[in-house]
Design a protein around this motif. Structure first.
Motif, short mmCIF file in Angstrom:
data_model
loop_
_atom_site.label_atom_id
_atom_site.label_comp_id
_atom_site.label_asym_id
_atom_site.label_seq_id
_atom_site.Cartn_x
_atom_site.Cartn_y
_atom_site.Cartn_z
N ALA A 185 3.65 -10.77 19.25
CA ALA A 185 4.56 -11.79 19.79
C ALA A 185 4.67 -11.59 21.29
CB ALA A 185 5.93 -11.70 19.12
N ALA B 130 12.68 -5.67 15.17
CA ALA B 130 11.53 -5.44 14.30
C ALA B 130 11.38 -3.96 13.98
CB ALA B 130 10.26 -5.97 14.97
N ARG C 114 5.07 -4.71 13.75
CA ARG C 114 4.24 -5.73 14.38
C ARG C 114 4.02 -6.91 13.44
NH1 ARG C 114 -0.89 -3.18 17.07
NH2 ARG C 114 -1.55 -2.98 14.89
N LEU D 10 6.97 -9.25 13.40
CA LEU D 10 7.06 -10.11 14.58
C LEU D 10 6.19 -11.36 14.47
CD1 LEU D 10 6.99 -7.37 17.36
CD2 LEU D 10 8.93 -8.84 16.79
N THR E 290 14.36 -8.48 20.38
CA THR E 290 13.52 -8.83 19.23
C THR E 290 12.65 -7.66 18.81
OG1 THR E 290 13.46 -11.13 20.02
CG2 THR E 290 11.81 -10.49 18.39
N LEU E 291 12.12 -6.93 19.79
CA LEU E 291 11.27 -5.78 19.47
C LEU E 291 12.07 -4.69 18.77
CD1 LEU E 291 9.13 -5.47 22.74
CD2 LEU E 291 8.61 -6.73 20.64
N ALA F 289 8.12 -12.07 23.04
CA ALA F 289 9.30 -11.44 22.47
C ALA F 289 10.03 -10.60 23.52
CB ALA F 289 8.92 -10.56 21.29
#
Length: 578
Positions: A436, A447, A487, A490, A443-444, A439
């Protein structure tokens, strides 16, 4: 090799097309500026010679000296000198920028061309060779524009301009000099290109062999030493280096001969022009300053042709690189970029497909024939079967890694999670951004929390900027698998392909990874974003993630059952326990 070998023109057509079509204006602009640079240099030297000669003659006569205008010629000389400097800078800027833009586009096209069926298999089998294609082969193509097209255009314009300028002095002189320039200048370049073709290719092959053998020696020195082949590998490396040195010597010798040939052609033309203009001066047709101008024009007219020597010497290397890349470039132009899945019903639809795994003919592995499989959006399907049943072949077809020989394949946008964790020597952040690119950090981290790795990464000094070694070095096997899982979280795609995702993990880690997968799927289902999964497995804990089991045997589907049916539980019991 598919089809007949392409001719030299066809080999270069796909590469030249990048200059002629997508960067046509910049390419022509660069060639035009290069021609103007050469012409301004010729005009500068010719005008300077005329001015010096005319000034010297005027100085012999007092009346003529007072009447002679020194301001206009001197202003013209200064203008040409400054203009030539600016044009030279603009030429280098435009031509190199155009070349770099074309080569960048070419790399993108090659990535697309290689991102087709069996791409990963070929990359794993020949990683160094494909890397060589993306680096050395593409870099070799800069000769097409910088050292062939631009110098040839500039040299042709210089020859025509010289011929036209001298034609005002004497028509036959202009015609003779123009034809001599074109004939000798282009003829020597063609002869050099022909002689250097095989030598340059041999050197290029030796360079590739030298790189491959060096890598084999460094990476496999332990194995080579154990098998007593270390000295033999060193000898092979030395032989490749010696043969490349021989090719270098041959190219240097040929370059010296070409330089001598251009010098002889230039001196012959200069001597002819000197005799011709001397006769014209003796007859009173022209004056001494005009004769000096003519001689200096001829003297500078051979300079742009000598710039062709480098391109002629590298022509064989350029043709070889174009031959290697042309097919992939042409295929990439016809390739269709992956887009959104068009069906609102099926995430996977295989109808009467037939396909062979790589090397089936040699190994006797089963092949798929007349196989059909439909997976609706939101379905969770486990693909089971003994080793050699065809699971990997079917997964490769669904993932786009293996082309089918017959039938129809329609697959939604998907992501693949396998037992082989592909991580790069980069930061944790950049490894995640592959899935992504837009991102943000929140957001990371989300995840990572979803994958159960947030606390581990937060405890490192660099956090998301923590650097990983090659292949994810610095993380344990379970942590690397969790990073791959993050990953996958995402990736906003409607289909996950899972190929034995917990193989090699301990019981606790494997159970946690599967629990997080199930939790993510359940959350998406409650949110109305049902994601389909196809999981190839022979382990009970992974198959429990599915609501439907498809069993394969010898390349065909022999059972297809859903949760709640007796066959579903019976097939689960046949799988390997946790």
């Amino acid at each position: 090799m598919r089809g007949m070998k392409l001719s030299a023109v066809n080999e270069l057509r796909a590469v030249i097309h990048l200059f002629a079509a997508e960067h046509r204006q910049r390419a022509w602009l660069g060639a035009g500026v290069a021609a103007l640079t050469v012409l301004s240099g010729m005009a500068l030297l010719g005008l300077s010679g005329w001015f010096i000669t005319a000034t010297a003659i005027a100085g012999l006569n007092v009346a003529l000296a007072f009447a002679f205008d020194v301001f206009m010629p001197s202003a013209g000389i200064r203008l040409l000198a400054m203009g030539r400097t600016g044009l030279r800078y603009a030429e280098r800027l435009i031509t190199h920028d155009t070349t770099l833009a074309v080569l960048a586009d070419l790399r993108v096209r090659l990535f697309r061309g290689w991102a087709g069926p069996e791409a990963a298999r070929r990359l794993l089998a020949r990683p160094a060779q494909l890397l060589f294609r993306l680096t050395a082969d593409i870099d070799a193509l800069d000769s097409v524009y910088l050292r062939v097209m631009v110098p040839m255009f500039a040299a042709t314009m210089a020859a025509l301009a010289t011929g036209i300028a001298l034609a005002f002095i004497d028509a036959w002189l202009g015609l003779s000099v123009g034809l001599w320039l074109l004939g000798s200048g282009l003829g020597i370049a063609l002869a050099v290109a022909w002689r250097a073709r095989d030598i340059a290719r041999r050197r290029y092959h030796m360079l590739e062999a030298l790189r491959a053998r060096s890598i084999d020696l460094v990476a496999g020195q332990t194995e080579l030493l154990m098998h007593g082949r270390l000295s033999a590998q060193s000898d092979k490396l030395q032989k490749a280096d010696a043969r490349m040195a021989e090719a270098d010597d041959a190219l240097n010798h040929l370059e010296s001969l070409s330089g001598m040939a251009y010098a002889i052609a230039g001196v012959a033309m200069l001597c002819g022009t000197l005799l011709w203009t001397a006769a014209l001066v003796e007859q009173g047709v022209i004056g001494t300053p005009v004769a000096a101008l003519a001689l200096l024009l001829v003297l500078t007219a051979t300079e742009p042709f000598s710039a062709l020597r480098r391109g002629a010497l590298e022509w064989g290397r350029t043709l070889l690189a174009a031959r290697r890349l042309a097919e992939r470039v042409q295929e990439s132009e016809c390739a269709v970029a992956a887009g959104a899945f068009s069906s609102n019903t099926f995430a996977v639809r295989l109808d009467a497909i037939a396909g062979d795994p790589a090397g089936a003919a040699a190994t006797g592995l089963p092949y798929l024939h007349d196989l059909s499989l439909h997976i609706r959006h939101g379905e969770r399907v486990a693909l089971i079967g003994h080793s050699g049943a065809g699971k990997s072949t079917l997964m490769a077809i669904v993932a786009g890694e293996l082309p089918v020989q017959e039938g129809m394949v329609a697959v939604a946008a998907h992501t693949l999670l396998t037992q082989r964790t592909e991580l790069f020597q980069d930061s944790v952040r950049d490894n995640l951004l592959l899935a992504a690119p837009q991102a943000d950090d929140a957001t990371l981290w989300g995840a990572l929390r979803q994958a159960g790795l947030a606390d581990t990464i937060a405890a490192t000094p660099g956090g998301l900027d923590t650097r990983l070694g090659e292949g994810g070095l610095g993380l344990s096997g379970g942590q690397a698998r969790r990073l791959a899982l993050a990953r996958a979280f995402l990736r906003e795609v409607p289909l996950w392909l899972l190929d034995e995702p917990t193989e090699g993990l301990d019981h606790v880690t494997a159970g946690d990874v599967l629990a997080r997968l199930r939790h993510a799927l359940d959350l998406e289902q409650r949110a109305g974003r049902a994601r389909a999964i196809l999981i190839a497995t022979h382990v009970r804990r992974e198959a429990m993630l599915a609501d439907r089991i498809v069993q394969m045997r010898k390349g065909v589907i022999v059972a297809d059952t859903r949760r709640g049916e007796a066959l579903f539980d019976a097939l689960l019991d046949t799988l390997r326990a946790d």
